[in-house]
Design a protein around this motif. Structure first.
Motif, PDB file in Angstrom:
ATOM      1  N   ILE A  11      40.139   0.164  22.114  1.00  0.00           N
ATOM      2  CA  ILE A  11      41.301  -1.055  23.174  1.00  0.00           C
ATOM      3  C   ILE A  11      42.004  -0.574  21.978  1.00  0.00           C
ATOM      4  CG2 ILE A  11      40.724  -2.933  22.995  1.00  0.00           C
ATOM      5  CD1 ILE A  11      37.362  -2.987  22.721  1.00  0.00           C
ATOM      6  N   LYS A  12      43.002  -0.551  23.388  1.00  0.00           N
ATOM      7  CA  LYS A  12      44.451  -0.831  22.795  1.00  0.00           C
ATOM      8  C   LYS A  12      44.787  -2.423  22.513  1.00  0.00           C
ATOM      9  CE  LYS A  12      48.740   0.239  24.241  1.00  0.00           C
ATOM     10  NZ  LYS A  12      49.958   0.185  23.028  1.00  0.00           N
ATOM     11  N   ASP A  13      45.818  -2.815  21.506  1.00  0.00           N
ATOM     12  CA  ASP A  13      46.240  -4.209  21.170  1.00  0.00           C
ATOM     13  C   ASP A  13      47.861  -4.324  22.414  1.00  0.00           C
ATOM     14  OD1 ASP A  13      47.302  -6.839  21.104  1.00  0.00           O
ATOM     15  OD2 ASP A  13      47.329  -5.723  18.741  1.00  0.00           O
ATOM     16  N   PRO A  14      47.288  -5.001  23.273  1.00  0.00           N
ATOM     17  CA  PRO A  14      48.233  -5.322  24.589  1.00  0.00           C
ATOM     18  C   PRO A  14      49.357  -5.384  23.806  1.00  0.00           C
ATOM     19  CG  PRO A  14      46.174  -7.353  24.492  1.00  0.00           C
ATOM     20  CD  PRO A  14      46.176  -5.678  23.150  1.00  0.00           C
ATOM     21  N   ASN A  15      49.629  -6.237  22.474  1.00  0.00           N
ATOM     22  CA  ASN A  15      50.923  -6.703  21.904  1.00  0.00           C
ATOM     23  C   ASN A  15      51.556  -5.760  21.058  1.00  0.00           C
ATOM     24  OD1 ASN A  15      51.256  -9.418  22.730  1.00  0.00           O
ATOM     25  ND2 ASN A  15      50.004 -10.007  21.416  1.00  0.00           N
ATOM     26  N   GLU A  16      51.029  -4.879  20.942  1.00  0.00           N
ATOM     27  CA  GLU A  16      51.204  -3.653  20.372  1.00  0.00           C
ATOM     28  C   GLU A  16      52.974  -2.754  20.693  1.00  0.00           C
ATOM     29  OE1 GLU A  16      49.834   0.792  18.779  1.00  0.00           O
ATOM     30  OE2 GLU A  16      48.873  -0.192  19.953  1.00  0.00           O
ATOM     31  N   GLY A  17      54.243  -3.242  20.528  1.00  0.00           N
ATOM     32  CA  GLY A  17      55.411  -2.158  21.045  1.00  0.00           C
ATOM     33  C   GLY A  17      56.309  -3.715  21.341  1.00  0.00           C
ATOM     34  N   LEU A  18      55.779  -4.489  21.626  1.00  0.00           N
ATOM     35  CA  LEU A  18      56.275  -5.579  22.344  1.00  0.00           C
ATOM     36  C   LEU A  18      57.165  -5.833  21.248  1.00  0.00           C
ATOM     37  CD1 LEU A  18      53.748  -7.267  24.145  1.00  0.00           C
ATOM     38  CD2 LEU A  18      55.373  -5.826  25.188  1.00  0.00           C
ATOM     39  N   ASN A  19      58.372  -6.420  21.410  1.00  0.00           N
ATOM     40  CA  ASN A  19      59.368  -6.909  20.557  1.00  0.00           C
ATOM     41  C   ASN A  19      58.964  -8.431  20.179  1.00  0.00           C
ATOM     42  OD1 ASN A  19      61.233  -5.260  20.875  1.00  0.00           O
ATOM     43  ND2 ASN A  19      62.278  -5.297  22.627  1.00  0.00           N
ATOM     44  N   GLU A  20      58.498  -9.224  21.651  1.00  0.00           N
ATOM     45  CA  GLU A  20      57.802 -10.232  21.132  1.00  0.00           C
ATOM     46  C   GLU A  20      56.256 -10.217  21.574  1.00  0.00           C
ATOM     47  OE1 GLU A  20      58.451 -12.888  19.339  1.00  0.00           O
ATOM     48  OE2 GLU A  20      60.326 -12.350  18.373  1.00  0.00           O
ATOM     49  N   PRO A  21      55.210 -10.568  21.085  1.00  0.00           N
ATOM     50  CA  PRO A  21      54.393 -10.646  21.866  1.00  0.00           C
ATOM     51  C   PRO A  21      54.291 -11.910  22.752  1.00  0.00           C
ATOM     52  CG  PRO A  21      54.025 -11.573  18.901  1.00  0.00           C
ATOM     53  CD  PRO A  21      55.434 -10.958  19.237  1.00  0.00           C
ATOM     54  N   LYS A  22      52.732 -11.997  23.008  1.00  0.00           N
ATOM     55  CA  LYS A  22      52.892 -12.326  24.782  1.00  0.00           C
ATOM     56  C   LYS A  22      51.820 -13.094  25.529  1.00  0.00           C
ATOM     57  CE  LYS A  22      54.197 -10.665  28.562  1.00  0.00           C
ATOM     58  NZ  LYS A  22      54.925 -10.142  29.318  1.00  0.00           N
ATOM     59  N   TYR A  23      50.012 -11.578  24.309  1.00  0.00           N
ATOM     60  CA  TYR A  23      49.320 -11.909  25.358  1.00  0.00           C
ATOM     61  C   TYR A  23      47.919 -12.624  23.522  1.00  0.00           C
ATOM     62  CZ  TYR A  23      50.876  -8.746  29.044  1.00  0.00           C
ATOM     63  OH  TYR A  23      51.433  -8.169  29.524  1.00  0.00           O
ATOM     64  N   ARG A  24      47.392 -13.398  24.005  1.00  0.00           N
ATOM     65  CA  ARG A  24      46.819 -14.448  23.328  1.00  0.00           C
ATOM     66  C   ARG A  24      45.357 -13.316  22.768  1.00  0.00           C
ATOM     67  NH1 ARG A  24      46.245 -20.069  27.136  1.00  0.00           N
ATOM     68  NH2 ARG A  24      45.886 -17.860  28.563  1.00  0.00           N
ATOM     69  N   THR A  25      45.820 -12.865  21.419  1.00  0.00           N
ATOM     70  CA  THR A  25      44.514 -11.551  21.125  1.00  0.00           C
ATOM     71  C   THR A  25      44.125 -12.149  19.841  1.00  0.00           C
ATOM     72  OG1 THR A  25      46.662 -10.738  19.422  1.00  0.00           O
ATOM     73  CG2 THR A  25      46.445  -9.279  21.696  1.00  0.00           C
ATOM     74  N   CYS A  26      43.534 -13.912  19.974  1.00  0.00           N
ATOM     75  CA  CYS A  26      43.263 -13.456  18.499  1.00  0.00           C
ATOM     76  C   CYS A  26      43.038 -15.291  18.874  1.00  0.00           C
ATOM     77  CB  CYS A  26      44.406 -13.553  17.545  1.00  0.00           C
ATOM     78  SG  CYS A  26      42.870 -14.206  15.485  1.00  0.00           S
ATOM     79  N   VAL A  27      42.088 -15.796  18.339  1.00  0.00           N
ATOM     80  CA  VAL A  27      41.416 -17.311  18.014  1.00  0.00           C
ATOM     81  C   VAL A  27      40.740 -17.535  17.284  1.00  0.00           C
ATOM     82  CG1 VAL A  27      39.602 -18.995  19.021  1.00  0.00           C
ATOM     83  CG2 VAL A  27      40.350 -16.794  20.562  1.00  0.00           C
ATOM     84  N   ASN A  28      41.372 -18.715  16.422  1.00  0.00           N
ATOM     85  CA  ASN A  28      41.134 -18.709  15.303  1.00  0.00           C
ATOM     86  C   ASN A  28      39.864 -20.415  15.021  1.00  0.00           C
ATOM     87  OD1 ASN A  28      42.157 -17.225  13.116  1.00  0.00           O
ATOM     88  ND2 ASN A  28      44.331 -17.765  15.023  1.00  0.00           N
ATOM     89  N   ILE A  29      38.634 -20.774  15.355  1.00  0.00           N
ATOM     90  CA  ILE A  29      37.886 -20.882  15.483  1.00  0.00           C
ATOM     91  C   ILE A  29      38.344 -21.857  13.514  1.00  0.00           C
ATOM     92  CG2 ILE A  29      35.780 -22.589  16.203  1.00  0.00           C
ATOM     93  CD1 ILE A  29      35.647 -19.985  17.737  1.00  0.00           C
ATOM     94  N   ILE A  30      38.307 -23.565  13.349  1.00  0.00           N
ATOM     95  CA  ILE A  30      37.465 -24.401  12.837  1.00  0.00           C
ATOM     96  C   ILE A  30      36.566 -24.723  12.190  1.00  0.00           C
ATOM     97  CG2 ILE A  30      38.386 -25.831  10.653  1.00  0.00           C
ATOM     98  CD1 ILE A  30      41.082 -24.983  11.080  1.00  0.00           C
ATOM     99  N   PHE A  31      35.585 -24.540  11.888  1.00  0.00           N
ATOM    100  CA  PHE A  31      33.966 -25.137  11.913  1.00  0.00           C
ATOM    101  C   PHE A  31      33.962 -26.162  10.312  1.00  0.00           C
ATOM    102  CE2 PHE A  31      33.041 -21.102  14.497  1.00  0.00           C
ATOM    103  CZ  PHE A  31      32.360 -22.357  15.175  1.00  0.00           C
ATOM    104  N   GLY A  32      33.408 -27.481  10.331  1.00  0.00           N
ATOM    105  CA  GLY A  32      33.391 -29.006   9.469  1.00  0.00           C
ATOM    106  C   GLY A  32      32.651 -29.376   9.998  1.00  0.00           C
ATOM    107  N   GLY A  33      33.100 -30.996   9.361  1.00  0.00           N
ATOM    108  CA  GLY A  33      33.105 -32.458   9.703  1.00  0.00           C
ATOM    109  C   GLY A  33      33.315 -33.276   9.076  1.00  0.00           C
ATOM    110  N   SER A  34      32.617 -34.284   8.593  1.00  0.00           N
ATOM    111  CA  SER A  34      33.005 -35.372   7.534  1.00  0.00           C
ATOM    112  C   SER A  34      32.843 -34.961   6.258  1.00  0.00           C
ATOM    113  CB  SER A  34      32.563 -36.868   7.851  1.00  0.00           C
ATOM    114  OG  SER A  34      32.176 -37.083   9.699  1.00  0.00           O
ATOM    115  N   ARG A  35      33.562 -35.161   5.670  1.00  0.00           N
ATOM    116  CA  ARG A  35      34.414 -35.018   3.802  1.00  0.00           C
ATOM    117  C   ARG A  35      32.786 -34.999   3.104  1.00  0.00           C
ATOM    118  NH1 ARG A  35      39.108 -36.920   1.195  1.00  0.00           N
ATOM    119  NH2 ARG A  35      40.656 -35.959   1.843  1.00  0.00           N
ATOM    120  N   GLU A  36      32.927 -36.173   3.299  1.00  0.00           N
ATOM    121  CA  GLU A  36      31.733 -36.536   2.536  1.00  0.00           C
ATOM    122  C   GLU A  36      30.250 -36.352   2.652  1.00  0.00           C
ATOM    123  OE1 GLU A  36      31.598 -38.115   0.014  1.00  0.00           O
ATOM    124  OE2 GLU A  36      33.903 -38.733   0.095  1.00  0.00           O
TER     125      GLU A  36
END
Length: 488
Positions: free
Chosen positions: A82-107
């Motif tokens: 798979i080719k990274d669509p942002n490869e070679g671009l001066n400024e990345p424009k495609y959303r190629t990564c998703v960051n998810i935080i899982f958690g809950g109430s502190r206590e």
């Protein structure tokens, strides 16, 4: 009545992940980076050993820091062709990564992680006695199974659980790839329009709540149901100003860290240079002693000179050579360690520089936001007042007067301002088809734009883009034919 513990799931798409973000998730930090993190007061280095990751097959293991997330992503894409669509671009424009935080109430999360063990929250306290409970591992494995079921195990690049912060949580980094190995964030997460996105997000939180029920974590409140209101302009300004101030403080701290690192690197370079010179001198001494010993042994074997004197000299030179060899081995060991330390400092300095630059960009962005959001809100307030006044005047105008304003922005504001704004909002969100359907269903022609008009143009700022989309929305909301009906 005790408060119900709530689950947390925060999903954010990005056009890649930086080395600084990767290092933070993996705790790939040196002493200087840790010192900065500890200064902020949210981390506890004595609990770092409790952190863990989950890898393929749902296996729990210590965090592997040998490769950054960026390297893992590149390797996974290469392996699957798979080719990274942002490869070679001066400024990345495609959303190629998703960051998810899982958690809950502190206590509740602390209870899962540590149970009844005593956690000392005092800054700088030693909590190295704490043991990680199996409950937090099983909860994380349930989250991993949930993520695999929704987005595919092969797309998960990192799954790190942090127990060294105030609130235990986990970071999931994944590639938004569909079954055809195509990047498809919108199709996988956002949906076709804002209503689809809202429905998907609600359903996702509901599904997660079923999994989290066994861990005593309930569904979070829906803003639409609780009637929570957006921040006021002053609250928003204070929030942005506070964030900007915090970022500026972090930048200054990073500058101080860079100064210390630079000083440490200079010392390390001097040490490497000194040890390199010592090793070279000892190598030369070794060569000279070995050459002299070879000559003496040759003389002894050939019977040249006093044999007793030759043996005495050979014994003395052997002793000297052994000392040189011991000293040489010691200096080479120290040189290797000094080289390693110097390289480590350089890597840490580069990472700190990258993070400083990221913080600086964030600070510029927030400062710009303060100005833009204030401008937007003041413009919105002024526009509302102008629109109300114009609608009132429009109702009292004769057809002849209205015909004079036919096709102008004043007519659009007086007769269909709310619909133009809604259509423009859909265009800004990228829901082109939905905007067209909305315009046609509201009496507009739905056209009036070419393909090149969709999306932000190169070098176009937020204000220019917004204005262009509003002009497009005005054209789309005009009755079929593109012009208002002439009044008699």
């Amino acid at each position: 009545m005790a408060k119900t513990a709530k689950q947390v799931m925060d999903i954010r798409a990005s056009k890649g992940i930086s080395n600084g973000e990767s290092d933070e998730q993996q705790r790939r930090w040196g002493d200087k980076a840790w010192a900065e993190a500890l200064r902020r007061g949210n981390h506890d280095r004595t609990r770092e050993h409790l952190n863990f990751e989950i890898v393929k097959g749902g296996i729990v293991q210590p965090i592997d820091k040998s490769k950054r997330i960026t390297e893992r992503m590149a390797e996974e894409l290469m392996k699957r062709g798979i080719k990274d669509p942002n490869e070679g671009l001066n400024e990345p424009k495609y959303r190629t990564c998703v960051n998810i935080i899982f958690g809950g109430s502190r206590e509740r999360m602390r209870q899962l992680a540590f149970g009844n063990q005593v956690l000392n929250e005092e800054h700088g306290a030693d909590n190295s006695h704490l043991k990680r409970l199996p409950e937090i591992e099983q909860w994380a494995k349930d989250m991993y199974e949930f993520a695999c079921g929704k987005w595919g195990e092969e797309n998960i690049i990192g799954f790190y659980v942090h127990l060294d912060e105030l609130n235990p949580h986990l970071h999931c980094t994944l590639l938004p790839l569909d079954k055809d190995n195509k990047f498809a964030f919108k199709r996988l997460f956002a949906g076709e329009n804002i209503y689809d996105f809202k429905a998907r997000t609600t359903a996702l939180h509901n599904e997660l709540a079923v999994v989290n029920e066994r861990w005593g974590l309930g569904r979070g409140d829906n803003i639409a149901e609780t009637g929570a209101k957006h921040r006021s302009t002053e609250e928003y300004r204070r929030m942005l100003t506070s964030e900007c101030t915090t970022l500026e403080e972090k930048i200054e701290n990073h500058k101080a860290v860079l100064d210390h690192l630079q000083a440490d690197i200079r010392l390390a370079e001097r040490r490497v240079k000194g040890l390199t010179t010592m090793v070279a001198n000892l190598e030369n001494q070794k060569y000279e002693l070995e050459e002299e010993l070879d000559n003496l042994r040759a003389d002894l074997k050939a019977g040249r000179g006093d044999s007793e004197e030759l043996r005495t000299r050979i014994h003395r030179l052997d002793s000297q050579l052994q000392k040189v060899l011991d000293n040489l081995a010691d200096k080479k060991g120290k040189l290797n360690e000094a080289d390693r330390k110097l390289e480590e400092l350089k890597v840490e300095m580069e990472a700190t520089r990258e993070r400083t630059e990221e913080l600086r960009k964030d600070a510029y962005h927030i400062a710009d936001n303060i100005e833009q959001q204030t401008r937007y809100r003041m413009t919105d307030a002024l526009y509302g007042e102008v629109a109300d006044t114009l609608r009132t005047l429009w109702a009292t105008m004769t057809d002849e007067q209205k015909n004079l304003l036919s096709g102008t922005v004043l007519e659009d504001v007086a007769e269909r301002s709310e619909k133009i704004i809604e259509c423009g909002m859909l265009l800004l969100c990228g829901y082109i088809d939905h905007a067209t359907d909305f315009a046609q269903g509201s009496g507009g022609g739905g056209g009036g734009s070419s393909d090149k008009d969709w999306g932000r143009l190169d070098g176009e700022d937020d204000m220019a883009w917004t204005r262009r989309m509003m002009r497009t929305a005005r054209r789309m909301m005009r009755p079929s034919g593109g012009k208002s009906v002439k009044r008699k």
